[in-house]
Design an enzyme around this catalytic site. Structure first.
Site, mmCIF file in Angstrom:
data_model
loop_
_atom_site.group_PDB
_atom_site.id
_atom_site.type_symbol
_atom_site.label_atom_id
_atom_site.label_comp_id
_atom_site.label_asym_id
_atom_site.label_seq_id
_atom_site.Cartn_x
_atom_site.Cartn_y
_atom_site.Cartn_z
ATOM 1 N N ALA A 192 13.648 -37.607 -4.709
ATOM 2 C CA ALA A 192 13.785 -38.180 -6.055
ATOM 3 C C ALA A 192 14.080 -39.656 -5.903
ATOM 4 O O ALA A 192 14.843 -40.063 -5.021
ATOM 5 C CB ALA A 192 14.903 -37.476 -6.825
ATOM 6 N N ASP A 245 26.842 -36.623 2.454
ATOM 7 C CA ASP A 245 26.961 -35.748 1.282
ATOM 8 C C ASP A 245 27.702 -34.438 1.539
ATOM 9 O O ASP A 245 28.109 -33.777 0.574
ATOM 10 C CB ASP A 245 25.565 -35.413 0.734
ATOM 11 C CG ASP A 245 24.783 -36.650 0.328
ATOM 12 O OD1 ASP A 245 25.418 -37.708 0.128
ATOM 13 O OD2 ASP A 245 23.550 -36.552 0.218
ATOM 14 N N GLU A 263 0.829 -1.201 0.000
ATOM 15 C CA GLU A 263 0.000 0.000 0.000
ATOM 16 C C GLU A 263 0.871 1.261 0.000
ATOM 17 O O GLU A 263 0.565 2.241 -0.682
ATOM 18 C CB GLU A 263 -0.914 0.007 1.235
ATOM 19 C CG GLU A 263 -1.856 -1.190 1.304
ATOM 20 C CD GLU A 263 -1.298 -2.338 2.131
ATOM 21 O OE1 GLU A 263 -2.081 -2.986 2.842
ATOM 22 O OE2 GLU A 263 -0.066 -2.594 2.049
ATOM 23 N N LEU A 320 11.638 -38.042 6.221
ATOM 24 C CA LEU A 320 10.437 -37.996 5.381
ATOM 25 C C LEU A 320 9.340 -38.891 5.952
ATOM 26 O O LEU A 320 8.165 -38.502 6.000
ATOM 27 C CB LEU A 320 10.793 -38.426 3.958
ATOM 28 C CG LEU A 320 11.639 -37.432 3.152
ATOM 29 C CD1 LEU A 320 12.225 -38.108 1.915
ATOM 30 C CD2 LEU A 320 10.814 -36.202 2.754
ATOM 31 N N THR A 379 22.107 -37.487 5.860
ATOM 32 C CA THR A 379 22.343 -36.735 4.628
ATOM 33 C C THR A 379 23.561 -35.827 4.779
ATOM 34 O O THR A 379 24.396 -35.723 3.867
ATOM 35 C CB THR A 379 21.100 -35.888 4.280
ATOM 36 O OG1 THR A 379 19.993 -36.764 4.043
ATOM 37 C CG2 THR A 379 21.334 -35.038 3.043
ATOM 38 N N GLY A 405 16.820 -37.369 4.898
ATOM 39 C CA GLY A 405 16.602 -38.600 4.171
ATOM 40 C C GLY A 405 15.285 -39.281 4.481
ATOM 41 O O GLY A 405 14.343 -38.674 4.996
#
Length: 349
Positions: free
Chosen positions: A158, A207, A52, A295, A203, A291
């Site tokens: 994936a 990695d 605004e 999940l 992970t 990982g």
């Protein structure tokens, strides 16, 4: 009627703030006089002027007298409190704008209808609900966070065609090249639109990921690591930059002091506790990248709002890290990127 048309323009403007305004919502505003737009703006960055304010500031000097006979269209209810900026409702009143059209109400408890009430009490005609579904959808992370008092949660993984996240070796899981360069770029775009990215310690140890955003302007997400077994130390975050939050079972967080925010969890680390803590820190959206254990915790507890599942035509063979699954869920949409299928799910429960 022209109201929806001008609100759609305000929505176009609001989207330009994507990746730059969180934890604030994306907001667009348009000022119209006699069928002509005389000012428009959007919330450009967190802590900066609201939509605004920017719309009013862009009204030409010769058009300022027209404000007293104009309509403002704004995608989200104008604020009525002092935060990082003064109340937008008061600014609107100071201009003499007699009519305001609002896309949807703001669920944030310090606003939540008070902005509309402030305008109406001062004699401004206020209409609420024009293009409301699109306005709600635009800020679904913000809406979810303030209604459920937890971040909006996106799951992402994936997998191979035969259902594996990684190959297997004597030393543990081995990363597979499942995503393509183009689909990886799409993930980085998604990261730029989320405040935080969450992974497990496995992970991190396997990695040494960066977990940042590459190739896209906007948010570099807060890195959140869940270390249920207390395995991570400062050196494991060597590739990460920016803010890092570690949930750890260590009795002491000294090993990570100075590099990350260590949070010691005495009674174990549940995904519910993690999300509650992140919300308390002002984080309204989280991308969970794995990982598999993390999940599955989200899926098992029902703590997820959307999921992005990429499936490659390649296979991993007989052994590997088994992918997770979304029970009794049908994808909402699907797209193909370089031969990989990307399925998008919604948690309807």
């Amino acid at each position: 009627m022209s109201d929806p048309r001008y609100m759609r323009r305000a929505l176009q403007l609001a989207r330009l703030g994507s990746g730059h305004v969180a934890p604030n919502p994306m907001v667009g505003a348009v000022i119209v006089h006699d069928g002509k737009i005389i000012g428009e703006g959007y919330h450009r960055r967190y802590g900066g002027p609201h939509a605004e304010v920017n719309a009013i500031a862009l009204v030409r000097l010769e058009d300022v007298p027209l404000l007293g006979d104009s309509t403002m269209y704004v995608t989200l209810e104008p604020c009525s409190h002092f935060g990082k900026t003064p109340p937008c409702a008061d600014l609107i009143l100071s201009t003499g704008i007699p009519r305001v059209v609002v896309g949807c109400l703001d669920p944030f408890e310090q606003v939540s209808g008070r902005g509309v009430e402030r305008l109406r009490a001062a004699g401004v005609e206020v209409e609420v609900g024009v293009e409301s579904k699109a306005c709600e959808k635009l800020n679904e992370a913000f809406m979810t966070a303030h209604r459920l008092r937890r971040p909006f949660i996106t799951l992402k993984w994936a997998q191979t065609a035969d259902g594996y996240l990684a190959a297997k070796s004597d030393n543990g899981p081995v990363p597979l090249e499942i995503s393509t360069p183009v689909s990886i770029a799409a993930v980085h775009a998604l990261r730029s639109r989320r405040q935080a990215i969450l992974v497990g310690s496995g992970t991190v140890l396997a990695d040494k990921p960066n977990l940042g955003t590459k190739g896209f302007s906007g948010n570099d997400p807060v890195k959140v690591i869940v270390d249920r077994r207390g395995r991570c130390s400062c050196g494991d975050f060597c590739n990460m930059t920016g803010r890092i939050i570690l949930f750890t079972s260590r009795d002491s967080c000294e090993a990570v002091a100075g590099k990350v925010e260590g949070i010691h969890c005495d009674a174990g680390i549940s995904i519910e506790a993690v999300m509650k803590e992140l919300y308390s820190k002002g984080i309204t959206s989280v991308l969970v990248e794995g990982g598999a254990e993390i999940l599955r915790s989200c899926i098992g507890s029902g703590l997820w709002d959307e999921a992005r599942v990429e499936i490659s035509p390649r296979t991993a063979g007989a052994a590997g890290a088994v992918a997770v699954s979304l029970p009794e869920q049908a994808p909402e949409t699907c797209e193909v990127i370089d031969g990989n299928r990307i399925f998008y799910y919604r948690n309807r429960h």
